[in-house]
Design a protein around this motif. Sequence first.
Motif, short mmCIF file in Angstrom:
data_model
loop_
_atom_site.label_atom_id
_atom_site.label_comp_id
_atom_site.label_asym_id
_atom_site.label_seq_id
_atom_site.Cartn_x
_atom_site.Cartn_y
_atom_site.Cartn_z
N GLY A 21 111.81 40.14 -2.12
CA GLY A 21 112.80 41.05 -1.57
C GLY A 21 112.36 41.75 -0.30
O GLY A 21 112.54 42.96 -0.16
N ARG A 22 111.80 40.98 0.62
CA ARG A 22 111.33 41.59 1.87
C ARG A 22 111.41 40.56 3.01
O ARG A 22 111.66 39.39 2.78
CB ARG A 22 109.90 42.08 1.72
N VAL A 23 111.17 41.06 4.21
CA VAL A 23 111.07 40.19 5.39
C VAL A 23 109.60 39.79 5.52
O VAL A 23 108.71 40.63 5.34
CB VAL A 23 111.56 40.93 6.66
N PHE A 24 109.35 38.52 5.82
CA PHE A 24 107.97 38.09 6.02
C PHE A 24 107.32 38.92 7.12
O PHE A 24 107.95 39.19 8.15
CB PHE A 24 107.91 36.60 6.42
N ASP A 25 106.07 39.33 6.94
CA ASP A 25 105.34 40.13 7.92
C ASP A 25 105.26 39.45 9.28
O ASP A 25 105.27 40.11 10.32
CB ASP A 25 103.92 40.43 7.43
N VAL A 26 105.18 38.13 9.29
CA VAL A 26 105.04 37.40 10.54
C VAL A 26 106.25 37.62 11.46
O VAL A 26 106.11 37.54 12.68
CB VAL A 26 104.79 35.89 10.28
N VAL A 27 107.40 37.92 10.90
CA VAL A 27 108.58 38.17 11.73
C VAL A 27 108.35 39.37 12.64
O VAL A 27 108.60 39.32 13.84
CB VAL A 27 109.84 38.36 10.85
N ARG A 28 107.82 40.44 12.09
CA ARG A 28 107.53 41.63 12.90
C ARG A 28 106.48 41.32 13.96
O ARG A 28 106.58 41.75 15.10
CB ARG A 28 107.07 42.79 12.02
N ASP A 29 105.47 40.53 13.60
CA ASP A 29 104.42 40.15 14.55
C ASP A 29 104.99 39.35 15.72
O ASP A 29 104.65 39.59 16.88
CB ASP A 29 103.32 39.34 13.86
N LEU A 70 108.20 39.32 16.70
CA LEU A 70 109.10 40.18 17.47
C LEU A 70 108.33 41.14 18.37
O LEU A 70 108.80 41.49 19.46
CB LEU A 70 110.05 40.94 16.54
N ALA A 71 107.15 41.56 17.95
CA ALA A 71 106.33 42.45 18.79
C ALA A 71 105.83 41.72 20.03
O ALA A 71 105.66 42.34 21.08
CB ALA A 71 105.16 42.99 17.97
N LEU A 72 105.59 40.43 19.92
CA LEU A 72 105.12 39.63 21.05
C LEU A 72 106.23 39.16 21.97
O LEU A 72 106.01 38.90 23.15
CB LEU A 72 104.42 38.35 20.55
N ARG A 73 107.42 39.01 21.43
CA ARG A 73 108.53 38.38 22.16
C ARG A 73 108.86 39.12 23.45
O ARG A 73 109.17 40.31 23.43
CB ARG A 73 109.76 38.34 21.27
N PRO A 74 108.83 38.41 24.57
CA PRO A 74 109.26 39.03 25.83
C PRO A 74 110.79 39.12 25.88
O PRO A 74 111.49 38.38 25.18
CB PRO A 74 108.72 38.07 26.89
N ALA A 75 111.30 39.99 26.72
CA ALA A 75 112.75 40.21 26.83
C ALA A 75 113.49 38.93 27.23
O ALA A 75 114.65 38.76 26.87
CB ALA A 75 113.02 41.32 27.84
N ARG A 76 112.82 38.04 27.92
CA ARG A 76 113.49 36.80 28.37
C ARG A 76 113.76 35.82 27.24
O ARG A 76 114.50 34.85 27.40
CB ARG A 76 112.67 36.12 29.47
N VAL A 77 113.20 36.06 26.06
CA VAL A 77 113.42 35.20 24.90
C VAL A 77 114.44 35.88 23.98
O VAL A 77 114.13 36.86 23.31
CB VAL A 77 112.10 34.91 24.14
N SER A 78 115.65 35.35 23.97
CA SER A 78 116.71 35.93 23.14
C SER A 78 116.45 35.62 21.66
O SER A 78 115.65 34.75 21.32
CB SER A 78 118.06 35.34 23.55
N ASN A 79 117.16 36.32 20.80
CA ASN A 79 117.04 36.04 19.37
C ASN A 79 117.48 34.62 19.05
O ASN A 79 116.90 33.97 18.19
CB ASN A 79 117.86 37.04 18.56
#
Length: 119
Positions: free
Chosen positions: A57-65, A67-76
């Motif tokens: 019942g959670r989001v995988f921790d790697v998702v936050r990692d 998203l923290a690295l993702r530059p603005a030029r990379v859309s969802n």
Amino acid sequence: MASIELIDASQACALLRLETDAPEGTIQAMARDNAVIALVQNGKTMVPVFQFDTENGRVFDVVRDILALRPARVSNLRLCYWLTRAHVDFHCAPAQRFGKDDSAIVAAFARYIEPDRHG
């Protein structure tokens, strides 16, 4: 986007065991805090299922990692595409290895977003 399994905000809150009267706002707030990947489809906030550890019942921790690295030029949407397509390092989509090869996934994503250097 048709190949990515999406659920709506209410379903996401249920997966996360969150009780709220405003699931759309809750998921949007989580997306702003880089805690979840969200997409908009037909005006509704939708989230890819691959990011959820449904057993716990959670989001995988790697998702936050990631998203923290993702530059603005990379859309969802572009991020979801990268996560759901076969990758040479994993012989499958990176999202299929969530919870197992998290550090390798983050390293592969870091290489993916590294600017091209021509010289």
